[in-house]
Design a protein around this motif. Sequence first.
Motif, PDB file in Angstrom:
ATOM      1  N   GLY A  90      85.986  23.444  38.590  1.00 32.27           N
ATOM      2  CA  GLY A  90      84.936  22.409  38.724  1.00 32.27           C
ATOM      3  C   GLY A  90      84.806  22.026  40.321  1.00 32.27           C
ATOM      4  O   GLY A  90      84.042  20.950  40.363  1.00 32.27           O
ATOM      5  N   GLY A  91      84.918  22.630  41.201  1.00 33.03           N
ATOM      6  CA  GLY A  91      84.561  22.460  42.549  1.00 33.03           C
ATOM      7  C   GLY A  91      85.368  21.571  43.271  1.00 33.03           C
ATOM      8  O   GLY A  91      85.146  21.092  44.369  1.00 33.03           O
ATOM      9  N   GLU A  92      86.471  20.824  42.483  1.00 32.99           N
ATOM     10  CA  GLU A  92      87.449  19.812  43.183  1.00 32.99           C
ATOM     11  C   GLU A  92      88.918  20.314  43.095  1.00 32.99           C
ATOM     12  O   GLU A  92      89.078  21.027  42.247  1.00 32.99           O
ATOM     13  N   ARG A  93      89.709  19.822  44.228  1.00 36.51           N
ATOM     14  CA  ARG A  93      90.889  19.960  44.027  1.00 36.51           C
ATOM     15  C   ARG A  93      91.692  18.628  44.116  1.00 36.51           C
ATOM     16  O   ARG A  93      91.242  17.851  45.093  1.00 36.51           O
ATOM     17  N   SER A  94      92.734  18.555  43.716  1.00 34.46           N
ATOM     18  CA  SER A  94      93.443  17.202  43.860  1.00 34.46           C
ATOM     19  C   SER A  94      94.705  17.585  44.628  1.00 34.46           C
ATOM     20  O   SER A  94      95.543  18.694  44.633  1.00 34.46           O
ATOM     21  N   VAL A  95      94.798  16.757  45.837  1.00 38.97           N
ATOM     22  CA  VAL A  95      95.795  17.186  46.921  1.00 38.97           C
ATOM     23  C   VAL A  95      96.623  15.626  46.755  1.00 38.97           C
ATOM     24  O   VAL A  95      96.379  14.806  46.984  1.00 38.97           O
ATOM     25  N   ARG A  96      97.989  16.297  46.928  1.00 37.55           N
ATOM     26  CA  ARG A  96      98.954  15.301  47.245  1.00 37.55           C
ATOM     27  C   ARG A  96      99.487  15.120  48.656  1.00 37.55           C
ATOM     28  O   ARG A  96      99.778  15.985  49.198  1.00 37.55           O
ATOM     29  N   VAL A  97      99.423  13.717  49.021  1.00 36.26           N
ATOM     30  CA  VAL A  97      99.725  13.549  50.477  1.00 36.26           C
ATOM     31  C   VAL A  97     100.895  12.538  50.421  1.00 36.26           C
ATOM     32  O   VAL A  97     100.839  11.345  49.921  1.00 36.26           O
ATOM     33  N   ALA A  98     101.843  12.682  51.253  1.00 37.91           N
ATOM     34  CA  ALA A  98     102.885  11.935  51.449  1.00 37.91           C
ATOM     35  C   ALA A  98     102.477  10.626  52.330  1.00 37.91           C
ATOM     36  O   ALA A  98     102.044  10.811  53.296  1.00 37.91           O
ATOM     37  N   THR A  99     103.019   9.520  52.007  1.00 36.28           N
ATOM     38  CA  THR A  99     102.298   8.324  52.685  1.00 36.28           C
ATOM     39  C   THR A  99     103.056   8.098  54.065  1.00 36.28           C
ATOM     40  O   THR A  99     102.421   7.748  54.813  1.00 36.28           O
ATOM     41  N   ASN A 100     104.195   8.492  54.303  1.00 33.63           N
ATOM     42  CA  ASN A 100     104.905   8.158  55.506  1.00 33.63           C
ATOM     43  C   ASN A 100     105.118   9.624  56.196  1.00 33.63           C
ATOM     44  O   ASN A 100     106.108   9.507  57.134  1.00 33.63           O
ATOM     45  N   MET A 101     104.443  10.600  55.907  1.00 34.53           N
ATOM     46  CA  MET A 101     104.649  11.834  56.892  1.00 34.53           C
ATOM     47  C   MET A 101     103.643  11.973  57.927  1.00 34.53           C
ATOM     48  O   MET A 101     102.549  11.452  57.553  1.00 34.53           O
ATOM     49  N   SER A 102     103.712  12.712  58.912  1.00 37.74           N
ATOM     50  CA  SER A 102     102.636  12.795  60.079  1.00 37.74           C
ATOM     51  C   SER A 102     101.635  13.846  59.615  1.00 37.74           C
ATOM     52  O   SER A 102     101.787  14.332  58.176  1.00 37.74           O
ATOM     53  N   ASP A 103     100.543  13.614  60.196  1.00 40.58           N
ATOM     54  CA  ASP A 103      99.395  14.250  59.413  1.00 40.58           C
ATOM     55  C   ASP A 103      99.145  15.725  59.746  1.00 40.58           C
ATOM     56  O   ASP A 103      97.973  15.996  59.622  1.00 40.58           O
ATOM     57  N   SER A 104     100.158  16.501  59.773  1.00 48.91           N
ATOM     58  CA  SER A 104     100.189  17.806  60.001  1.00 48.91           C
ATOM     59  C   SER A 104      99.848  18.403  58.716  1.00 48.91           C
ATOM     60  O   SER A 104     100.334  18.205  57.714  1.00 48.91           O
ATOM     61  N   LEU A 130     106.816   9.775  60.137  1.00 53.11           N
ATOM     62  CA  LEU A 130     106.103   8.844  61.004  1.00 53.11           C
ATOM     63  C   LEU A 130     106.933   8.262  62.143  1.00 53.11           C
ATOM     64  O   LEU A 130     106.750   7.683  62.940  1.00 53.11           O
ATOM     65  N   HIS A 131     108.239   8.234  61.717  1.00 55.92           N
ATOM     66  CA  HIS A 131     109.482   7.715  62.409  1.00 55.92           C
ATOM     67  C   HIS A 131     110.033   8.750  63.420  1.00 55.92           C
ATOM     68  O   HIS A 131     110.656   8.217  64.234  1.00 55.92           O
ATOM     69  N   ASN A 132     109.666   9.632  63.508  1.00 56.81           N
ATOM     70  CA  ASN A 132     110.085  11.060  64.552  1.00 56.81           C
ATOM     71  C   ASN A 132     109.505  11.344  65.543  1.00 56.81           C
ATOM     72  O   ASN A 132     108.290  10.920  65.581  1.00 56.81           O
ATOM     73  N   ALA A 133     110.017  11.694  66.436  1.00 53.11           N
ATOM     74  CA  ALA A 133     109.401  12.071  67.831  1.00 53.11           C
ATOM     75  C   ALA A 133     110.509  13.179  68.254  1.00 53.11           C
ATOM     76  O   ALA A 133     111.695  13.327  68.153  1.00 53.11           O
ATOM     77  N   GLU A 134     110.144  14.178  69.033  1.00 53.64           N
ATOM     78  CA  GLU A 134     110.616  15.329  69.418  1.00 53.64           C
ATOM     79  C   GLU A 134     110.287  15.599  70.874  1.00 53.64           C
ATOM     80  O   GLU A 134     109.127  15.640  71.326  1.00 53.64           O
ATOM     81  N   MET A 135     111.279  15.981  71.815  1.00 54.97           N
ATOM     82  CA  MET A 135     110.886  16.429  73.194  1.00 54.97           C
ATOM     83  C   MET A 135     111.492  17.765  73.132  1.00 54.97           C
ATOM     84  O   MET A 135     112.545  18.203  72.820  1.00 54.97           O
ATOM     85  N   THR A 136     110.780  18.672  74.068  1.00 49.57           N
ATOM     86  CA  THR A 136     111.073  20.037  74.372  1.00 49.57           C
ATOM     87  C   THR A 136     111.043  20.286  75.750  1.00 49.57           C
ATOM     88  O   THR A 136     110.156  19.962  76.577  1.00 49.57           O
ATOM     89  N   THR A 137     112.260  20.709  76.445  1.00 49.60           N
ATOM     90  CA  THR A 137     112.473  20.557  77.716  1.00 49.60           C
ATOM     91  C   THR A 137     111.625  22.170  78.180  1.00 49.60           C
ATOM     92  O   THR A 137     111.363  23.066  77.583  1.00 49.60           O
ATOM     93  N   SER A 138     111.450  22.121  79.500  1.00 46.72           N
ATOM     94  CA  SER A 138     111.119  23.250  80.224  1.00 46.72           C
ATOM     95  C   SER A 138     112.089  24.351  80.328  1.00 46.72           C
ATOM     96  O   SER A 138     113.257  23.973  80.853  1.00 46.72           O
ATOM     97  N   PRO A 139     112.191  25.570  80.118  1.00 41.23           N
ATOM     98  CA  PRO A 139     113.105  26.623  79.981  1.00 41.23           C
ATOM     99  C   PRO A 139     113.641  26.696  81.573  1.00 41.23           C
ATOM    100  O   PRO A 139     112.715  26.688  82.415  1.00 41.23           O
ATOM    101  N   LEU A 147     114.539   1.180  60.591  1.00 45.22           N
ATOM    102  CA  LEU A 147     113.349   2.213  60.772  1.00 45.22           C
ATOM    103  C   LEU A 147     112.222   1.814  61.236  1.00 45.22           C
ATOM    104  O   LEU A 147     111.703   0.819  60.383  1.00 45.22           O
ATOM    105  N   ARG A 148     111.537   2.365  62.222  1.00 45.08           N
ATOM    106  CA  ARG A 148     110.056   2.063  62.636  1.00 45.08           C
ATOM    107  C   ARG A 148     109.299   3.350  62.476  1.00 45.08           C
ATOM    108  O   ARG A 148     109.687   4.376  62.936  1.00 45.08           O
ATOM    109  N   ARG A 149     108.002   3.320  62.058  1.00 41.42           N
ATOM    110  CA  ARG A 149     106.858   3.997  62.278  1.00 41.42           C
ATOM    111  C   ARG A 149     106.331   4.202  63.717  1.00 41.42           C
ATOM    112  O   ARG A 149     106.201   3.105  64.440  1.00 41.42           O
ATOM    113  N   VAL A 150     106.370   5.066  64.326  1.00 37.73           N
ATOM    114  CA  VAL A 150     105.838   5.422  65.801  1.00 37.73           C
ATOM    115  C   VAL A 150     104.242   5.570  65.741  1.00 37.73           C
ATOM    116  O   VAL A 150     103.876   6.543  65.270  1.00 37.73           O
ATOM    117  N   PRO A 151     103.628   4.681  66.459  1.00 36.03           N
ATOM    118  CA  PRO A 151     101.992   4.815  66.523  1.00 36.03           C
ATOM    119  C   PRO A 151     101.796   6.166  67.255  1.00 36.03           C
ATOM    120  O   PRO A 151     102.569   6.527  68.289  1.00 36.03           O
TER     121      PRO A 151
END
Length: 518
Positions: A159-173, A83-92, A64-68
């Motif tokens: 306390g004005g702060e929040r802890s957020v969990r971020v998946a290492t290999n997930m897209s930045d959405s 990060l390894h995924n890519a999607e194409m959507t065709t024109s109707p 598996l490869r991560r896609v830049p």
Amino acid sequence: MPSGDLAARVTDVLSVDADGYREHAEADAEVIKDAIEDGVFDNPQAIVGLEYEFYAIKDDDATLRRVPRRLLELIGFEKELGLHNAEMTTSPQPLNGHGLAAQESEVKARLQTALKVTESERMRLVSDGLWTIPPEGEDATTYLTDSVERTVEDEAAEGGERSVRVATNMSDSARYHAMANTDQADVAGMRIEAPNVSLQADTVMPESLITSIQPHYQVAHAPDLPTYFNYAVRTAAPLLALGVNSPFFPADLYDDATAEDVLADGWMEHRISVFETVLNDPNTGEGKVRFPQDLDSVEEAVDRIATDDTMVPMPVEAGERFDDQFPHFRRKHGTYWRWVRPVFGGPTRSAANARIEFRPIPAQPTVRDSVSFLAAFAGLLESLVRLEHPVHELDWQTARENFYAAMRGGLEADIVWITNDGKETTDTLALYEDLLAHAEDGLTSRGLTEEQAAKYLYPLRRRVRQQLTPARWKHDQVRSAVDDGADLETAIETMQRAYVRRQRETLLEGSFADWIGD
């Protein structure tokens, strides 16, 4: 993007008021229903489209490869969950001979370009239902479960702060990452449960194991959508049984199971169970990812989306598209997960449409196989509705049982069908003789010649005649390797590399039918 910036965007998402978001979505639903009554969502004819997902591998060893991200932009593909995924959507395109040819040509043109570009990076895009060889030097369990916590400023938090969990290999959405951080995060299972496989994660990243194709069919007259939809629900099982393509997981995900256990107990389409167990709460009822109920009216279709449980209320920005007139509804639809689902949208008023998105089919070995499913699905809806095929009398519960039987057994499943003469049958040949005859009838009714229609459906007919699906081909490959003395990991990786090798030869110009007999 730095994980701190992403965590801040996730915090912005989490600040959205869930109750207000739902109220806006329900108000948007009234806008849509008024537009349907005014004929805004009607079209002069049926229209088809396709979403097509891929994953990336190292070109030499199929790991598996991560896609830049810059590479995705360069080839015009969209990011997906991993990060390894890519999607194409065709024109109707209109559902006719030229429209289907345009669908196939667009996929080939864009994919051929993408393959050339990724080749320069020693990378290849693969069309497949579920990847099985993790990145070089990594194991699948770590790749799918690795995450970090970031602390960000949040005035609304104690306390004005929040802890957020971020998946290492997930897209930045932010939407994807917010699912693990919202107060309703426990509505998602964030786990995989399948025969001999159990994996628990802190995010929805395990869903990135799977890839699919998603044919779209736009109905000509929006109020007729429920009729088409209910037929689509009944075709879900037999089309899934033809398309199964994910019988194995990466070897390190198996729970100390023997190769014999895996071969005996595994299902033909694990993609279905992955999507459901990752995103559904195991302690509640049906869950958000499920086989859909029948529809009685188009208004009911709109209301189901608007009132569906909200997992992540997303921020909504004003835009100039036609469907920005109902922006909260449009956002909410993104997490309305059903195996067959209605869609209402369009960038302009003239392009507004009501369509059916068909989600059961995994990514296929070749482009021609994928377009074959698009043609079959569209042809079936054309023919079954026009001829008032009696399968609409098939009990919904039976249709649901058919679906999960197809998931487990593929073409070997006992699927209940009602043929054109009104007789109930579980005979596989009788089922597909009727099903594919109506798919062909639907295509010829849209102006295709019998020869053109037969060509589109040939890959599926060949699977029926040979009783061989991509999943069964994979299963046979692993069985042969195990019988020759290979351990499970070696057998799965040998199969996967053989799959990639055959796909390299046939992706753009051949079909899975060319693999049969190897």
